[in-house]
Structure formats: structure tokens, C-alpha cells
Design a protein around this motif. Sequence first.
Motif, PDB file in Angstrom:
ATOM      1  N   MET A 191       0.806  -1.138   0.108  1.00  0.00           N
ATOM      2  CA  MET A 191      -0.004  -0.034  -0.045  1.00  0.00           C
ATOM      3  C   MET A 191       0.766   1.150   0.112  1.00  0.00           C
ATOM      4  O   MET A 191       0.507   2.213  -0.634  1.00  0.00           O
ATOM      5  CB  MET A 191      -0.871   0.008   1.421  1.00  0.00           C
ATOM      6  N   ILE A 192       2.176   1.178   0.740  1.00  0.00           N
ATOM      7  CA  ILE A 192       2.990   2.186   0.806  1.00  0.00           C
ATOM      8  C   ILE A 192       3.788   2.164  -0.451  1.00  0.00           C
ATOM      9  O   ILE A 192       3.957   3.498  -1.063  1.00  0.00           O
ATOM     10  CB  ILE A 192       3.607   2.397   1.917  1.00  0.00           C
ATOM     11  N   TYR A 193       4.345   1.364  -0.836  1.00  0.00           N
ATOM     12  CA  TYR A 193       5.674   1.132  -1.824  1.00  0.00           C
ATOM     13  C   TYR A 193       4.952   0.923  -3.087  1.00  0.00           C
ATOM     14  O   TYR A 193       5.824   0.849  -4.150  1.00  0.00           O
ATOM     15  CB  TYR A 193       6.679   0.126  -1.368  1.00  0.00           C
ATOM     16  N   GLY A 194       3.878   0.609  -3.488  1.00  0.00           N
ATOM     17  CA  GLY A 194       3.353   0.133  -4.812  1.00  0.00           C
ATOM     18  C   GLY A 194       3.385  -1.308  -4.862  1.00  0.00           C
ATOM     19  O   GLY A 194       3.688  -2.249  -4.017  1.00  0.00           O
ATOM     20  N   GLY A 202      -3.557   7.366  -1.016  1.00  0.00           N
ATOM     21  CA  GLY A 202      -2.462   7.402  -0.680  1.00  0.00           C
ATOM     22  C   GLY A 202      -1.922   8.339   0.438  1.00  0.00           C
ATOM     23  O   GLY A 202      -0.876   8.276   1.249  1.00  0.00           O
ATOM     24  N   SER A 218      -1.987   2.949  -3.457  1.00  0.00           N
ATOM     25  CA  SER A 218      -0.703   3.469  -3.654  1.00  0.00           C
ATOM     26  C   SER A 218      -0.493   4.518  -4.831  1.00  0.00           C
ATOM     27  O   SER A 218       0.285   5.154  -5.057  1.00  0.00           O
ATOM     28  CB  SER A 218       0.267   2.410  -3.819  1.00  0.00           C
ATOM     29  N   THR A 219      -1.915   4.424  -5.776  1.00  0.00           N
ATOM     30  CA  THR A 219      -1.585   5.188  -6.875  1.00  0.00           C
ATOM     31  C   THR A 219      -2.581   6.393  -7.019  1.00  0.00           C
ATOM     32  O   THR A 219      -2.764   7.057  -8.022  1.00  0.00           O
ATOM     33  CB  THR A 219      -1.739   4.181  -8.454  1.00  0.00           C
ATOM     34  N   ASP A 240      -4.400  -2.521  -2.809  1.00  0.00           N
ATOM     35  CA  ASP A 240      -3.207  -2.139  -2.638  1.00  0.00           C
ATOM     36  C   ASP A 240      -2.886  -1.097  -3.599  1.00  0.00           C
ATOM     37  O   ASP A 240      -2.288   0.099  -3.531  1.00  0.00           O
ATOM     38  CB  ASP A 240      -2.104  -3.153  -2.749  1.00  0.00           C
ATOM     39  N   HIS A 241      -2.900  -1.648  -4.966  1.00  0.00           N
ATOM     40  CA  HIS A 241      -2.458  -0.638  -6.016  1.00  0.00           C
ATOM     41  C   HIS A 241      -3.490   0.404  -6.191  1.00  0.00           C
ATOM     42  O   HIS A 241      -2.902   1.681  -6.410  1.00  0.00           O
ATOM     43  CB  HIS A 241      -2.848  -1.581  -7.364  1.00  0.00           C
TER      44      HIS A 241
END
Length: 80
Positions: free
Chosen positions: A32-35, A55, A50-51, A46-47
Motif C-alpha cells: 500500500m505504501i511502496y506500490g 495514498g 498507492s496510485t 493495494d494498487h
Amino acid sequence: MTEKISYLDGLRGIAAVNVMIMHFFVALAPAMIYGSELPSHFGNLDHLFSTTPLGLIGAGNFSVCIFFVLSGYVLTQKFF
């Protein structure tokens, strides 16, 4: 002695909670943070997280900057 600036203290509190949320996500759901470079635990969520602007909930680096700047201002107001 100057009055306490409560709305800036509240913003500092929100920034501190945001940093705590980011640490929670880094430990339990790092994608969730780093992609997408890490394994996903929640599928497309998650994607999406993060995008998109969602975020910002876990944007701890920005919150740390806000917290330090506001702390410098609010805490020196009492001194001066």
C-alpha cells in the motif's frame, strides 16, 4: 505569555496520527505504501491505494515535515 494555538496543536496531532498509520501500513501491508513492487495482501486495493490520492492517508513523510514545522512554530510561541 501568549495563548495556546489550539488549531495548530490539533493539526500536529493529526500529523502524528498519520505517521502512526503509515508505520502500521509499512509493517502489515507494505504494498500500500511502496506500490506493486512488493507482494500484495489485499489484491487491487493495494494498487488503488498507492496510485490514487487515497495514498495521502499513509503519506507519513509529508506528515513528519508538517509536524516538525508546526512544532517549531507552536513551541517557540510560548517562549517568545
